[in-house]
Design a protein around this motif. Structure first.
Motif, short mmCIF file in Angstrom:
data_model
loop_
_atom_site.label_atom_id
_atom_site.label_comp_id
_atom_site.label_asym_id
_atom_site.label_seq_id
_atom_site.Cartn_x
_atom_site.Cartn_y
_atom_site.Cartn_z
N ALA A 120 55.95 18.33 171.91
CA ALA A 120 54.71 17.92 172.63
C ALA A 120 54.96 16.94 173.44
CB ALA A 120 53.87 17.39 171.24
N PHE A 121 55.87 15.61 173.19
CA PHE A 121 55.94 14.82 174.24
C PHE A 121 56.70 15.40 175.48
CE2 PHE A 121 55.85 11.43 170.70
CZ PHE A 121 54.65 10.96 171.25
N VAL A 122 57.64 16.17 175.36
CA VAL A 122 58.17 17.11 176.49
C VAL A 122 56.95 17.62 177.26
CG1 VAL A 122 59.51 19.12 177.25
CG2 VAL A 122 60.48 17.32 175.65
N ASN A 123 56.26 18.35 176.60
CA ASN A 123 55.08 18.92 177.56
C ASN A 123 54.16 18.09 178.04
OD1 ASN A 123 55.24 21.89 177.25
ND2 ASN A 123 54.21 21.96 175.27
N TRP A 124 53.99 17.02 177.34
CA TRP A 124 52.90 15.69 178.12
C TRP A 124 53.57 15.41 179.06
CZ3 TRP A 124 48.29 14.62 177.65
CH2 TRP A 124 47.89 13.39 178.15
N GLY A 125 54.83 15.24 179.28
CA GLY A 125 55.57 14.78 180.60
C GLY A 125 55.45 15.78 181.76
N LEU A 126 55.84 17.00 181.53
CA LEU A 126 55.59 18.30 182.33
C LEU A 126 54.12 18.29 182.84
CD1 LEU A 126 57.78 20.93 180.35
CD2 LEU A 126 58.58 19.60 182.58
#
Length: 368
Positions: A120-126
């Motif tokens: 989820a945090f990877v996705n938020w950054g992207l």
């Protein structure tokens, strides 16, 4: 040409034309509605349970009435993510995003600390950087409830069949998974996958070569040398670090049980409880570091695992909690030390060394 709907139907995420049906199944799912009632309206769910559930169904039917694409689902999730970040973190930071190119499919192989929040945090950054979100590898052990499977597949998760038994069944499952990864990357879709099965409960982030061998199964089928195939995957190591792990106590209890009794028996829905704890628990600061694409003359999975680990350890962002646990107090502000001491004081005495070790381990790995 056969579409991925037919080739990978039993493991792939939902497509846009399947979103509306999945939403209706969720709204009709008594267990899903009951879980919302218990979590959001715990004081009312006992005395007026059926009325509360009816209201939730009406609300969700209205709220989700116009959602008919995966992108719309993810924008809905983004709203919840923003609130969760504001309530449970002291801020999230990123490094390495600037080197990622739009429209390119990357295979992000990540250290694993939290079941749901890592991707989820990877996705938020992207998402915040204007890049497309990832397809998320998730073990079928987390999909025992139909509503869990619906939610995960709506949010671009694909299934890793960990429950496959016997060499032949396992070979078939992993071959299918390897082919699906290749198919996704070739279509410009990025992938998030953990560096090993299960979270690093002791804080020691190590890549399992078996995961890398699975990556190569499709390359082996095509008779492409290991190194050449790996170099074609746009494989990017990702380091995720939490100043405070909301699951540190639960992880320590599991490690302690294994050390003292030789085994640990998970409760039926312990993974779901871990997901909830990760979401609602306080995390302090969070940092996600995207490494450099991995290229090299790799002859085997062990060599590749070493190269991935080198980046994950080097890029891991050390917080005061890590430095204090490792005894490196000189460069830590006294106020941060006080917060950490209060946190450790809340841990039962018999588990404190395990928790300290889990926070200290990234410091040791970074120094090797």
């Amino acid at each position: 040409m056969v579409s991925d709907t037919d080739l990978f139907k039993d493991i792939r995420p939902y497509r846009d034309d399947e979103v509306a049906g999945a939403i209706q199944r969720l709204i009709r799912d008594d267990e899903f509605i009951g879980a919302i009632a218990k979590y959001r309206f715990s004081t009312l769910s006992g005395i007026g349970g059926s009325f509360v559930k009816a209201l939730i169904r009406l609300y969700l039917g209205w709220r989700w009435r116009k959602l008919d694409s995966v992108r719309q689902i993810q924008m809905e999730v983004a709203g919840y993510m923003e609130k969760m970040i504001a309530r449970t973190t002291s801020g999230i930071s990123y490094s390495g995003l600037e080197q990622l190119k739009p429209g390119v499919g990357y295979l992000f192989i990540s250290n694993h600390r939290d079941i749901a929040l890592d991707p989820a945090f990877v996705n938020w950054g992207l998402h915040c950087h204007g890049l497309d979100t990832v397809r998320i590898a998730i073990g079928d052990n987390l999909l025992r409830k139909p509503c869990a499977a619906e939610l995960m597949k709506l949010n671009k998760s694909f299934i890793v069949k960990r429950s496959a038994k016997g060499p032949r069944e396992m070979m078939k499952a992993f071959s299918e998974l390897s082919a699906y990864l290749r198919h996704s990357l070739d279509d410009g879709h990025s992938i998030w996958i953990a560096q090993k099965e299960g979270r690093a409960k002791d804080g020691n982030d190590k890549t399992d070569p078996a995961i890398l061998k699975m990556f190569y199964m499709e390359g082996k089928r095509q008779k492409i040398p290991f190194g050449d195939y790996i170099n074609s995957l746009n494989l990017v190591p990702v380091s995720i670090s939490y100043e405070y792990d909301p699951g540190d106590l639960a992880k320590a209890r599991e490690l302690h049980a294994k050390a003292t009794h030789g085994a640990y028996e998970k409760s039926e829905f312990e993974d779901v409880q871990s997901i909830v704890q990760g979401i609602v628990g306080q995390k302090g600061r969070v940092h996600v570091s995207f490494g450099q694409p991995v290229f090299g003359d790799f002859e085997n999975a062990d060599q590749l695992a070493t190269a991935i680990d080198r980046q994950i350890h080097a890029n891991y962002h050390l917080f005061p909690s890590n430095l204090l646990a490792a005894g490196q107090t000189a460069q830590v502000d006294p106020s941060a030390a006080e917060v950490f001491e209060r946190h450790i004081a809340q841990i039962p005495a018999e588990l404190r060394e395990l928790v300290l070790s889990m926070y200290a381990r990234p410091v040791l790995n970074k120094g090797q």
